[in-house]
Design a protein around this motif. Structure first.
Motif, PDB file in Angstrom:
ATOM      1  N   LYS A 142      29.794 -38.679 -40.985  1.00  0.00           N
ATOM      2  CA  LYS A 142      30.149 -39.702 -40.507  1.00  0.00           C
ATOM      3  C   LYS A 142      30.126 -41.028 -41.126  1.00  0.00           C
ATOM      4  O   LYS A 142      30.426 -42.029 -40.919  1.00  0.00           O
ATOM      5  CB  LYS A 142      29.659 -39.786 -38.978  1.00  0.00           C
ATOM      6  N   LEU A 143      28.911 -40.586 -42.146  1.00  0.00           N
ATOM      7  CA  LEU A 143      28.717 -42.145 -42.968  1.00  0.00           C
ATOM      8  C   LEU A 143      29.587 -42.814 -43.642  1.00  0.00           C
ATOM      9  O   LEU A 143      29.539 -43.877 -43.569  1.00  0.00           O
ATOM     10  CB  LEU A 143      27.409 -41.473 -44.006  1.00  0.00           C
ATOM     11  N   PRO A 144      30.518 -42.199 -44.300  1.00  0.00           N
ATOM     12  CA  PRO A 144      31.735 -42.826 -44.988  1.00  0.00           C
ATOM     13  C   PRO A 144      32.491 -43.913 -44.018  1.00  0.00           C
ATOM     14  O   PRO A 144      32.763 -44.953 -44.357  1.00  0.00           O
ATOM     15  CB  PRO A 144      32.635 -41.960 -45.640  1.00  0.00           C
ATOM     16  N   ASP A 145      32.596 -43.431 -42.786  1.00  0.00           N
ATOM     17  CA  ASP A 145      33.309 -44.252 -41.665  1.00  0.00           C
ATOM     18  C   ASP A 145      32.471 -45.451 -41.364  1.00  0.00           C
ATOM     19  O   ASP A 145      33.043 -46.436 -41.188  1.00  0.00           O
ATOM     20  CB  ASP A 145      33.629 -43.450 -40.542  1.00  0.00           C
ATOM     21  N   LYS A 161      37.660 -42.813 -50.409  1.00  0.00           N
ATOM     22  CA  LYS A 161      37.087 -42.093 -51.465  1.00  0.00           C
ATOM     23  C   LYS A 161      35.861 -42.676 -51.918  1.00  0.00           C
ATOM     24  O   LYS A 161      34.794 -42.142 -52.167  1.00  0.00           O
ATOM     25  CB  LYS A 161      38.089 -41.850 -52.514  1.00  0.00           C
ATOM     26  N   ASN A 162      35.757 -44.193 -52.140  1.00  0.00           N
ATOM     27  CA  ASN A 162      34.721 -44.761 -52.545  1.00  0.00           C
ATOM     28  C   ASN A 162      33.469 -45.009 -51.514  1.00  0.00           C
ATOM     29  O   ASN A 162      32.506 -45.079 -52.087  1.00  0.00           O
ATOM     30  CB  ASN A 162      35.164 -46.159 -53.168  1.00  0.00           C
ATOM     31  N   ALA A 163      34.095 -44.851 -50.333  1.00  0.00           N
ATOM     32  CA  ALA A 163      33.002 -44.961 -49.005  1.00  0.00           C
ATOM     33  C   ALA A 163      32.151 -43.570 -49.237  1.00  0.00           C
ATOM     34  O   ALA A 163      30.845 -43.896 -49.161  1.00  0.00           O
ATOM     35  CB  ALA A 163      33.640 -45.250 -47.699  1.00  0.00           C
ATOM     36  N   LEU A 164      32.689 -42.689 -49.662  1.00  0.00           N
ATOM     37  CA  LEU A 164      32.166 -41.267 -49.815  1.00  0.00           C
ATOM     38  C   LEU A 164      31.180 -41.306 -50.936  1.00  0.00           C
ATOM     39  O   LEU A 164      30.103 -41.038 -50.795  1.00  0.00           O
ATOM     40  CB  LEU A 164      33.079 -40.208 -49.849  1.00  0.00           C
ATOM     41  N   LEU A 165      31.869 -41.954 -51.964  1.00  0.00           N
ATOM     42  CA  LEU A 165      31.080 -42.312 -53.190  1.00  0.00           C
ATOM     43  C   LEU A 165      29.658 -42.974 -53.089  1.00  0.00           C
ATOM     44  O   LEU A 165      28.552 -42.486 -53.506  1.00  0.00           O
ATOM     45  CB  LEU A 165      31.792 -42.824 -54.444  1.00  0.00           C
ATOM     46  N   LEU A 166      29.843 -44.164 -52.356  1.00  0.00           N
ATOM     47  CA  LEU A 166      28.665 -44.981 -51.931  1.00  0.00           C
ATOM     48  C   LEU A 166      27.702 -44.165 -51.179  1.00  0.00           C
ATOM     49  O   LEU A 166      26.548 -44.423 -51.319  1.00  0.00           O
ATOM     50  CB  LEU A 166      29.212 -46.284 -51.062  1.00  0.00           C
ATOM     51  N   LEU A 170      23.735 -43.822 -51.994  1.00  0.00           N
ATOM     52  CA  LEU A 170      22.478 -44.382 -51.223  1.00  0.00           C
ATOM     53  C   LEU A 170      22.024 -43.655 -50.412  1.00  0.00           C
ATOM     54  O   LEU A 170      21.195 -44.048 -49.618  1.00  0.00           O
ATOM     55  CB  LEU A 170      23.188 -45.774 -50.515  1.00  0.00           C
ATOM     56  N   GLY A 171      22.681 -42.517 -49.815  1.00  0.00           N
ATOM     57  CA  GLY A 171      22.169 -41.646 -48.751  1.00  0.00           C
ATOM     58  C   GLY A 171      22.190 -42.421 -47.390  1.00  0.00           C
ATOM     59  O   GLY A 171      22.986 -43.184 -47.213  1.00  0.00           O
ATOM     60  N   ASN A 172      21.736 -41.788 -46.258  1.00  0.00           N
ATOM     61  CA  ASN A 172      22.078 -42.351 -45.028  1.00  0.00           C
ATOM     62  C   ASN A 172      21.067 -43.334 -44.469  1.00  0.00           C
ATOM     63  O   ASN A 172      20.756 -43.312 -43.298  1.00  0.00           O
ATOM     64  CB  ASN A 172      22.080 -41.008 -44.195  1.00  0.00           C
ATOM     65  N   ASP A 173      20.349 -44.073 -45.209  1.00  0.00           N
ATOM     66  CA  ASP A 173      19.633 -45.225 -44.909  1.00  0.00           C
ATOM     67  C   ASP A 173      20.355 -46.444 -44.580  1.00  0.00           C
ATOM     68  O   ASP A 173      20.596 -47.052 -45.614  1.00  0.00           O
ATOM     69  CB  ASP A 173      18.180 -45.423 -45.967  1.00  0.00           C
TER      70      ASP A 173
END
Length: 200
Positions: A142-145, A161-166, A170-173
């Motif tokens: 759910k992190l990319p959303d 795609k870039n939200a997923l890359l980010l 950066l991980g989920n912090d």
């Protein structure tokens, strides 16, 4: 209650006497307590009507005594307990106050990295008689959303795609992600797209 609903009600100046913010994700707990700390009282009211305690150092009796005071030259007073999880073994001492809180006080528990046991009497009471938030870690899928929404709030754009890359970088912090997006304000113009080059 959800983070979004709590913030929405605070912005509408709908205040409750007790806020119990708990869970594994400190980001939402910090955002709500920071909003209360900086927005409920006007700056000139804070000296006499805003008290911040730290769970490691605070006595429950002192906190309750402070909560029962009347505000000075203000309609409200704010009492925030940061790191309230350190009071876990004494949390039952708040029972009487939570049953009958001072209406002019906003008492905010920041109970991080833990959840209150709702099977116990005090847990049931807190869940029923407070604005109760359980702040769970966002699942990786759910992190990319979440990043898409955060980027939009910062006035930038990003594709899935870039939200997923980010999220992979950066991980989920969530606090760390927000700080990195804050830095981008210096590097790219408002409304610009965060692409692979910007991320790298």
């Amino acid at each position: 209650m959800s983070y979004e609903k709590i913030i929405s009600e605070l912005k509408q100046k709908k205040f409750d006497p007790v806020y119990f913010l708990s869970g594994d994700e400190p980001y939402f707990i910090d955002k709500i307590s920071d909003y209360i700390e900086h927005n409920v009282l006007a700056e000139h009211e804070r000296d006499f009507n805003q008290t911040v305690f730290y769970g490691k150092d605070a006595k429950v009796s002192t906190i309750i005594e402070t909560c029962k005071r009347f505000p000075m030259m203000s309609d409200k007073q704010v009492v925030i307990i940061k790191e309230a999880q350190h009071l876990a073994k004494d949390i039952g001492e708040f029972e009487d106050y939570i049953k009958n809180p001072q209406p002019s006080t906003l008492l905010v528990f920041c109970y991080k990295y833990k959840k209150i046991d709702k099977r116990k009497a005090v847990g049931k009471l807190i869940a029923k008689n407070s604005v109760f938030l359980v702040s769970d870690k966002i699942k990786d899928y759910k992190l990319p959303d979440w990043i898409l929404g955060a980027v939009k709030n910062f006035g930038f754009t990003i594709n899935q795609k870039n939200a997923l890359l980010l999220s992979e970088y950066l991980g989920n912090d969530l606090g760390k992600i927000e700080k990195e997006l804050e830095k981008l304000k210096v590097v790219i113009k408002p409304g610009a797209e965060i692409d692979g080059t910007v991320i790298e």
